[in-house]
Design a protein around this motif. Structure first.
Motif, PDB file in Angstrom:
ATOM      1  N   ARG A 189      11.345 -30.082  17.837  1.00  0.00           N
ATOM      2  CA  ARG A 189      11.053 -31.168  16.884  1.00  0.00           C
ATOM      3  C   ARG A 189      10.516 -30.520  15.606  1.00  0.00           C
ATOM      4  N   ASP A 190      11.360 -30.421  14.602  1.00  0.00           N
ATOM      5  CA  ASP A 190      10.984 -29.712  13.383  1.00  0.00           C
ATOM      6  C   ASP A 190      10.028 -30.547  12.544  1.00  0.00           C
ATOM      7  N   ARG A 191       9.231 -29.846  11.744  1.00  0.00           N
ATOM      8  CA  ARG A 191       8.366 -30.500  10.758  1.00  0.00           C
ATOM      9  C   ARG A 191       8.472 -29.706   9.465  1.00  0.00           C
ATOM     10  N   ALA A 192       9.056 -30.318   8.443  1.00  0.00           N
ATOM     11  CA  ALA A 192       9.200 -29.641   7.153  1.00  0.00           C
ATOM     12  C   ALA A 192       7.817 -29.392   6.548  1.00  0.00           C
ATOM     13  N   HIS A 193       7.598 -28.175   6.025  1.00  0.00           N
ATOM     14  CA  HIS A 193       6.311 -27.891   5.391  1.00  0.00           C
ATOM     15  C   HIS A 193       6.416 -26.636   4.521  1.00  0.00           C
ATOM     16  N   ASP A 194       5.386 -26.445   3.701  1.00  0.00           N
ATOM     17  CA  ASP A 194       5.284 -25.257   2.857  1.00  0.00           C
ATOM     18  C   ASP A 194       4.678 -24.113   3.662  1.00  0.00           C
ATOM     19  N   ILE A 195       5.118 -22.887   3.354  1.00  0.00           N
ATOM     20  CA  ILE A 195       4.439 -21.708   3.880  1.00  0.00           C
ATOM     21  C   ILE A 195       4.154 -20.754   2.728  1.00  0.00           C
ATOM     22  N   TYR A 196       3.034 -20.037   2.834  1.00  0.00           N
ATOM     23  CA  TYR A 196       2.584 -19.117   1.795  1.00  0.00           C
ATOM     24  C   TYR A 196       2.923 -17.696   2.229  1.00  0.00           C
ATOM     25  N   VAL A 197       3.838 -17.085   1.504  1.00  0.00           N
ATOM     26  CA  VAL A 197       4.441 -15.823   1.906  1.00  0.00           C
ATOM     27  C   VAL A 197       3.740 -14.658   1.219  1.00  0.00           C
ATOM     28  N   PRO A 198       3.147 -13.731   1.964  1.00  0.00           N
ATOM     29  CA  PRO A 198       2.584 -12.525   1.357  1.00  0.00           C
ATOM     30  C   PRO A 198       3.696 -11.726   0.675  1.00  0.00           C
ATOM     31  N   GLY A 199       3.434 -11.278  -0.546  1.00  0.00           N
ATOM     32  CA  GLY A 199       4.459 -10.573  -1.301  1.00  0.00           C
ATOM     33  C   GLY A 199       5.033  -9.377  -0.589  1.00  0.00           C
ATOM     34  N   ASN A 248      -6.589 -18.712  11.972  1.00  0.00           N
ATOM     35  CA  ASN A 248      -6.220 -20.027  11.452  1.00  0.00           C
ATOM     36  C   ASN A 248      -6.637 -20.187  10.001  1.00  0.00           C
ATOM     37  N   ARG A 249      -7.776 -19.593   9.639  1.00  0.00           N
ATOM     38  CA  ARG A 249      -8.270 -19.731   8.259  1.00  0.00           C
ATOM     39  C   ARG A 249      -8.962 -18.441   7.848  1.00  0.00           C
ATOM     40  N   ALA A 250      -8.560 -17.908   6.675  1.00  0.00           N
ATOM     41  CA  ALA A 250      -9.164 -16.699   6.135  1.00  0.00           C
ATOM     42  C   ALA A 250     -10.231 -17.082   5.117  1.00  0.00           C
ATOM     43  N   GLY A 251     -11.487 -16.774   5.418  1.00  0.00           N
ATOM     44  CA  GLY A 251     -12.591 -17.044   4.506  1.00  0.00           C
ATOM     45  C   GLY A 251     -13.125 -15.771   3.875  1.00  0.00           C
ATOM     46  N   GLU A 252     -14.144 -15.930   3.060  1.00  0.00           N
ATOM     47  CA  GLU A 252     -14.721 -14.768   2.380  1.00  0.00           C
ATOM     48  C   GLU A 252     -15.315 -13.762   3.360  1.00  0.00           C
ATOM     49  N   ASP A 253     -15.677 -14.228   4.555  1.00  0.00           N
ATOM     50  CA  ASP A 253     -16.285 -13.333   5.541  1.00  0.00           C
ATOM     51  C   ASP A 253     -15.249 -12.699   6.463  1.00  0.00           C
ATOM     52  N   LEU A 254     -13.964 -12.777   6.108  1.00  0.00           N
ATOM     53  CA  LEU A 254     -12.923 -12.219   6.974  1.00  0.00           C
ATOM     54  C   LEU A 254     -13.138 -10.739   7.286  1.00  0.00           C
ATOM     55  N   PRO A 255     -13.473  -9.877   6.319  1.00  0.00           N
ATOM     56  CA  PRO A 255     -13.652  -8.460   6.670  1.00  0.00           C
ATOM     57  C   PRO A 255     -14.687  -8.242   7.772  1.00  0.00           C
ATOM     58  N   GLN A 256     -15.803  -8.964   7.696  1.00  0.00           N
ATOM     59  CA  GLN A 256     -16.852  -8.789   8.697  1.00  0.00           C
ATOM     60  C   GLN A 256     -16.445  -9.391  10.048  1.00  0.00           C
ATOM     61  N   GLY A 283      -4.510 -18.306   1.752  1.00  0.00           N
ATOM     62  CA  GLY A 283      -5.141 -16.986   1.794  1.00  0.00           C
ATOM     63  C   GLY A 283      -4.419 -15.979   2.661  1.00  0.00           C
ATOM     64  N   SER A 284      -3.218 -16.305   3.136  1.00  0.00           N
ATOM     65  CA  SER A 284      -2.513 -15.391   4.037  1.00  0.00           C
ATOM     66  C   SER A 284      -2.251 -14.034   3.406  1.00  0.00           C
ATOM     67  N   GLY A 285      -1.980 -14.021   2.089  1.00  0.00           N
ATOM     68  CA  GLY A 285      -1.705 -12.755   1.419  1.00  0.00           C
ATOM     69  C   GLY A 285      -2.892 -11.816   1.441  1.00  0.00           C
ATOM     70  N   ARG A 286      -4.073 -12.342   1.169  1.00  0.00           N
ATOM     71  CA  ARG A 286      -5.282 -11.514   1.212  1.00  0.00           C
ATOM     72  C   ARG A 286      -5.549 -11.030   2.629  1.00  0.00           C
ATOM     73  N   ALA A 287      -5.303 -11.884   3.615  1.00  0.00           N
ATOM     74  CA  ALA A 287      -5.497 -11.488   5.001  1.00  0.00           C
ATOM     75  C   ALA A 287      -4.566 -10.336   5.369  1.00  0.00           C
ATOM     76  N   VAL A 288      -3.308 -10.425   4.958  1.00  0.00           N
ATOM     77  CA  VAL A 288      -2.346  -9.367   5.256  1.00  0.00           C
ATOM     78  C   VAL A 288      -2.743  -8.072   4.555  1.00  0.00           C
ATOM     79  N   GLU A 289      -3.211  -8.181   3.320  1.00  0.00           N
ATOM     80  CA  GLU A 289      -3.664  -6.990   2.587  1.00  0.00           C
ATOM     81  C   GLU A 289      -4.791  -6.287   3.340  1.00  0.00           C
TER      82      GLU A 289
END
Length: 355
Positions: A189-199, A248-256, A283-289
């Motif tokens: 059952r598909d659900r159309a949505h946006d995704i944020y692609v890391p460069g 699920n969510r990348a916040g400012e405290d992700l590194p720690q 924030g997926s791009g920053r997480a991948v970085e």
């Protein structure tokens, strides 16, 4: 009944089934659950890592609450000679089920029991509204399970390097080399949505998504990080030395937060670490970085892993022999190339290449 009690009873009731009987495949009923336990014990002894399949009441409850959807193959008299399931495993979104756990008694492995159980599970999909996405992990030390995955309509989307311990397999071509698995997904059952692609992975994700029957709008991840805290959910599979983290969510405290989870994984002797990054998060791009800087590399695309889609990033203590990875399709071989290329171009992965 606990596992110890179940094993004691199973030892006192050795399973003997005459070969070459006709069998039927159906959704598991409560009266089949002890037969499933006997089947698992006949195949794995007491060493299957999940207690549920030895304890009938637990398996019945898991079916009642929708975490597992079980089917069985039964011969006359009610003996269970095969088992298969859809089940909630590592995905963050409860509507994404894994297909697997298939086993058949040795006396019936020359039959079509495994294929019949898979077909029956797929026939149930339209009537089970909880299932939105289906995925499987096909081992790559041979191609049989990959062929079954194709027959089930799953499309290749990723490759998990060295996911499974070598000790779980007999007669490996490269003894001691962990076994990789090919990821395949099928949209129910598909659900159309946006995704944020890391460069870094725009080309790889465009290639994989373009081969799927899904509706997605690919946007550039511009590195936004939530003011709120990181949500990183761990799952430890200690018997396989694997640690999985749903980001699920990348916040400012992700590194720690990530550093703390990695430390816990090392303490548990994890040899494979996987982070599933939510591509519905800007924030997926920053997480991948961050992850690439800590030695992680590309693994694949995971439709509806978070209800939105996911990106697999993986980190190993040592690479498996690439010659041990048997693949059947050009698409799967291209995904392997994408994984290898990312390892080779990431300076933080030099430890894997002996540089």
């Amino acid at each position: 009944m606990n596992k110890q009690e179940a094993i004691s009873k199973l030892k006192s009731e050795p399973l003997a089934v005459e070969p070459d009987q006709e069998f039927e495949v159906r959704r598991m009923l409560p009266e089949d659950a002890w037969g499933v336990a006997r089947c698992f014990y006949a195949v794995y002894g007491e060493h299957y890592p999940f207690d549920t399949y030895y304890i009938p009441d637990k398996l019945i409850r898991e079916n009642e609450n929708g975490n597992v959807i079980s089917v069985v193959a039964r011969v006359g008299g009610g003996a269970v000679i095969g088992y298969g399931a859809l089940y909630r495993s590592s995905a963050y979104f409860p509507g994404t089920y894994e297909i697997g756990q298939a086993l058949v008694l040795p006396e019936y492995r020359h039959t079509f029991a495994a294929l019949c159980m898979q077909d029956h599970l797929l026939e149930l999909l339209d009537s089970i509204e909880d299932v939105h996405e289906l995925f499987g992990e096909a081992v790559c030390n041979h191609v049989i399970s990959q062929k079954l995955m194709v027959l089930a309509g799953l499309e290749e989307t990723g490759l998990e390097l060295g996911l499974m311990p070598a000790e779980a397999f007999n007669d490996l071509e490269f003894p001691g080399s962990r076994v990789s698995t090919l990821l395949g997904f099928r949209t129910v059952r598909d659900r159309a949505h946006d995704i944020y692609v890391p460069g870094e992975y725009a080309g790889a994700l465009e290639f994989i998504v373009s081969g799927l029957d899904v509706s997605r709008n690919l946007l550039e991840s511009r590195g936004y990080i939530h003011d709120s805290s990181t949500e990183l959910v761990p799952q430890y599979i200690d018997h396989a030395h694997v640690a999985r983290f749903n980001l699920n969510r990348a916040g400012e405290d992700l590194p720690q937060v990530h550093a703390g989870t990695e430390e816990e994984a090392r303490n548990r002797k994890a040899r494979v670490m996987q982070v599933f990054v939510n591509l519905g998060d800007p924030g997926s791009g920053r997480a991948v970085e961050l992850l690439r800087g800590r030695g992680y590399f590309f693994g694949g695309f995971l439709p509806r892993w978070f209800d939105t889609d996911g990106l697999l990033m993986q980190k190993l203590d040592t690479l498996p022999h690439f010659e041990s990875i048997k693949l059947t399709s050009d698409r799967a071989r291209r995904i392997l190339d994408l994984v290898r290329e990312d390892i080779e171009r990431n300076p933080a992965c030099r430890y894997l290449l002996g540089k």
